[in-house]
Design a protein around this motif. Structure first.
Motif, PDB file in Angstrom:
ATOM      1  N   GLU A 187      64.353  28.270  49.869  1.00  0.00           N
ATOM      2  CA  GLU A 187      65.297  27.794  48.832  1.00  0.00           C
ATOM      3  C   GLU A 187      66.775  28.805  49.389  1.00  0.00           C
ATOM      4  O   GLU A 187      67.780  28.161  49.322  1.00  0.00           O
ATOM      5  CB  GLU A 187      64.815  28.526  47.413  1.00  0.00           C
ATOM      6  CG  GLU A 187      65.862  29.104  46.480  1.00  0.00           C
ATOM      7  CD  GLU A 187      66.369  27.950  45.734  1.00  0.00           C
ATOM      8  OE1 GLU A 187      65.774  26.908  45.296  1.00  0.00           O
ATOM      9  OE2 GLU A 187      67.463  28.149  45.026  1.00  0.00           O
ATOM     10  N   HIS A 188      66.537  30.125  49.811  1.00  0.00           N
ATOM     11  CA  HIS A 188      67.645  30.960  50.156  1.00  0.00           C
ATOM     12  C   HIS A 188      68.467  30.380  51.356  1.00  0.00           C
ATOM     13  O   HIS A 188      69.401  30.149  51.464  1.00  0.00           O
ATOM     14  CB  HIS A 188      67.040  32.139  50.520  1.00  0.00           C
ATOM     15  CG  HIS A 188      68.123  33.274  50.899  1.00  0.00           C
ATOM     16  ND1 HIS A 188      69.177  33.500  50.506  1.00  0.00           N
ATOM     17  CD2 HIS A 188      67.937  34.262  52.115  1.00  0.00           C
ATOM     18  CE1 HIS A 188      69.827  34.512  51.209  1.00  0.00           C
ATOM     19  NE2 HIS A 188      69.018  34.874  52.088  1.00  0.00           N
ATOM     20  N   ALA A 189      67.675  30.034  52.472  1.00  0.00           N
ATOM     21  CA  ALA A 189      67.994  29.282  53.609  1.00  0.00           C
ATOM     22  C   ALA A 189      68.922  27.996  53.191  1.00  0.00           C
ATOM     23  O   ALA A 189      70.016  27.773  53.721  1.00  0.00           O
ATOM     24  CB  ALA A 189      66.906  29.281  54.736  1.00  0.00           C
ATOM     25  N   ARG A 190      68.061  27.059  52.604  1.00  0.00           N
ATOM     26  CA  ARG A 190      68.745  25.869  52.529  1.00  0.00           C
ATOM     27  C   ARG A 190      70.135  25.923  51.537  1.00  0.00           C
ATOM     28  O   ARG A 190      71.030  25.333  51.811  1.00  0.00           O
ATOM     29  CB  ARG A 190      67.576  24.975  51.731  1.00  0.00           C
ATOM     30  CG  ARG A 190      66.582  24.257  52.662  1.00  0.00           C
ATOM     31  CD  ARG A 190      66.103  22.894  52.307  1.00  0.00           C
ATOM     32  NE  ARG A 190      64.821  22.588  53.326  1.00  0.00           N
ATOM     33  CZ  ARG A 190      63.888  23.065  53.143  1.00  0.00           C
ATOM     34  NH1 ARG A 190      63.283  23.826  52.090  1.00  0.00           N
ATOM     35  NH2 ARG A 190      62.897  22.750  54.301  1.00  0.00           N
ATOM     36  N   GLU A 191      69.821  26.555  50.467  1.00  0.00           N
ATOM     37  CA  GLU A 191      70.903  26.804  49.307  1.00  0.00           C
ATOM     38  C   GLU A 191      72.260  27.367  50.133  1.00  0.00           C
ATOM     39  O   GLU A 191      73.488  27.445  49.654  1.00  0.00           O
ATOM     40  CB  GLU A 191      70.642  27.308  48.063  1.00  0.00           C
ATOM     41  CG  GLU A 191      69.561  26.504  47.412  1.00  0.00           C
ATOM     42  CD  GLU A 191      70.105  24.890  47.027  1.00  0.00           C
ATOM     43  OE1 GLU A 191      70.967  25.072  46.486  1.00  0.00           O
ATOM     44  OE2 GLU A 191      69.472  24.280  47.475  1.00  0.00           O
ATOM     45  N   THR A 192      71.987  28.519  50.908  1.00  0.00           N
ATOM     46  CA  THR A 192      73.082  29.139  51.454  1.00  0.00           C
ATOM     47  C   THR A 192      73.817  28.305  52.458  1.00  0.00           C
ATOM     48  O   THR A 192      75.040  28.107  52.584  1.00  0.00           O
ATOM     49  CB  THR A 192      72.604  30.436  51.991  1.00  0.00           C
ATOM     50  OG1 THR A 192      71.818  31.104  51.326  1.00  0.00           O
ATOM     51  CG2 THR A 192      73.506  31.187  52.948  1.00  0.00           C
ATOM     52  N   ALA A 193      72.969  27.477  53.213  1.00  0.00           N
ATOM     53  CA  ALA A 193      73.623  26.503  54.227  1.00  0.00           C
ATOM     54  C   ALA A 193      74.625  25.553  53.497  1.00  0.00           C
ATOM     55  O   ALA A 193      75.554  25.157  53.842  1.00  0.00           O
ATOM     56  CB  ALA A 193      72.524  25.710  54.906  1.00  0.00           C
ATOM     57  N   LYS A 194      73.875  25.181  52.164  1.00  0.00           N
ATOM     58  CA  LYS A 194      74.499  24.430  51.478  1.00  0.00           C
ATOM     59  C   LYS A 194      76.250  24.502  50.670  1.00  0.00           C
ATOM     60  O   LYS A 194      76.958  24.131  51.022  1.00  0.00           O
ATOM     61  CB  LYS A 194      73.909  23.759  50.215  1.00  0.00           C
ATOM     62  CG  LYS A 194      74.493  22.650  49.454  1.00  0.00           C
ATOM     63  CD  LYS A 194      73.307  22.403  48.461  1.00  0.00           C
ATOM     64  CE  LYS A 194      74.049  21.982  47.009  1.00  0.00           C
ATOM     65  NZ  LYS A 194      73.122  21.950  46.037  1.00  0.00           N
TER      66      LYS A 194
END
Ligand code: SF4
Length: 347
Positions: free
Chosen positions: A190-197
């Motif tokens: 969640e941290h990696a994906r949402e940060t990229a977003k």
């Protein structure tokens, strides 16, 4: 990441500045951080927050000009944690005076706390940029609301995105700092994906990556001890970073792991051009045998290696193997704790 400072000057200095501001004039506008509640941060733990008066700051600027001469600096950093808490008119007056006293300044920077910046209108941000504040270091940390809540950042991903885009549109250069491992094993994807977003929305000029080191006295340590936060292993953190890079798209940012606390400091490059090369660095580490991965990780954490290629230098490899043997003899099965301990020592 920040660097601590000793004050031997005839004007006030705060304790911290970004690593990129080592050669900059430092002017203190605020003391400490008005929030001071993020679970991972101990930067201003024992310091009460206060705003300095415009007159007091101007006196420091004049004293600094007398001390250094007015033509020495091209860059200036405004300390401590939250210059945007100043009233816009006062910040503009301060910057105008600063430019009068140091006419050679080409870059004036500050931390940009989303919580405070979001209260400034687009017009106010433009006025501030116009008189010289043209670079911001933004401690975004994560783009996930779940992670931001868990570490008590006191801001939402939406406010981070809006405030950074507003600053960028005003003409400021934006550097977003994110913390690998901040979601722990519980929230790493969640941290990696949402940060990229959120980074894709902002398209900052710079993305700066730091790796979590849980500090003594921090709330995160308490969470760890209570079993609410589980540290990622070094390998998991690189998997997390791979997922982050993979999900970055449509941006033109410069991306870098540029601090000693990061494992793969050769991970730096320009998007979109270097994305495949950055992913290849992750894959190279992840495809090492378990034994080589341990060797590299320990060698890097001990400062024997600087980058993956250093493993090919036989004498260094041998030196790390000897250390590995010694540590395993006394701390069998505790390598991850030792890696984290070495990481957390780094300021
Ligand atoms: S991370 Fe930034 S906002 Fe949070 S407590 Fe530390 S200085 Fe304040």
């Amino acid at each position: 990441m920040n660097s601590p400072i000793m004050n031997t000057f005839p004007f006030e200095l705060g304790p911290i500045r970004p690593v990129d501001e080592a050669a900059s004039l430092l002017i203190r506008t605020t003391r400490g951080c008005p929030w001071n509640r993020c679970e991972f941060c101990v930067n201003y733990k024992d310091m009460e927050f206060s705003l300095r008066s415009l007159e007091e700051i101007k006196q420091d600027i004049a004293a600094a000009a007398d001390y250094y001469g007015s033509d020495v600096f091209e860059t200036c950093f405004l300390q401590d944690g939250d210059s945007f808490l100043m009233k816009t008119a006062e910040l503009v007056a301060l910057l105008t005076f600063l430019k009068q006293k140091f006419p050679g300044l080409k870059r004036i920077s500050s931390y940009g706390r989303a919580q405070t910046m979001i209260r400034k209108s687009a017009e106010e941000m433009q006025a501030i940029c116009l008189v010289g504040l043209n670079k911001l270091y933004c401690g975004m940390e994560s783009g996930s609301d779940k992670v931001l809540k868990k570490v008590n950042k006191g801001v939402t991903a939406s406010d981070i995105s809006t405030s950074s885009r507003r600053a960028k549109e005003a003409g400021m250069s934006i550097s977003e700092f994110i913390i690998l491992g901040l979601g722990g094993q519980e929230l790493w994807q969640e941290h990696a994906r949402e940060t990229a977003k959120v980074l894709n929305e902002i398209n900052p000029h710079f993305i700066r990556v730091l790796t979590i080191g849980v500090k003594p006295g921090s709330g995160l340590l308490r969470q760890m001890e209570a079993g609410e936060y589980t540290l990622q292993t070094e390998k998991n953190i690189i998997e997390e970073q791979r997922l982050l890079i993979e999900n970055l798209s449509g941006i033109t940012s410069h991306y870098a792991n540029h601090h000693a606390v990061d494992l793969l400091t050769e991970t730096r490059g320009q998007f979109p051009r270097d994305k495949p090369r950055l992913l290849a660095i992750m894959d190279r580490y992840l495809s090492l045998t378990e034994e080589d991965r341990m060797n590299f990780t320990l060698g890097k954490r001990l400062g024997i290696y600087q980058q993956l290629d250093d493993m090919n230098r036989a004498h260094l490899h041998k030196e790390v193997d000897a250390q590995l043997l010694k540590i395993r003899a006394s701390h069998s099965g505790q390598m991850e704790e030792i890696f984290h301990h070495l990481r957390a020592q780094i300021v």
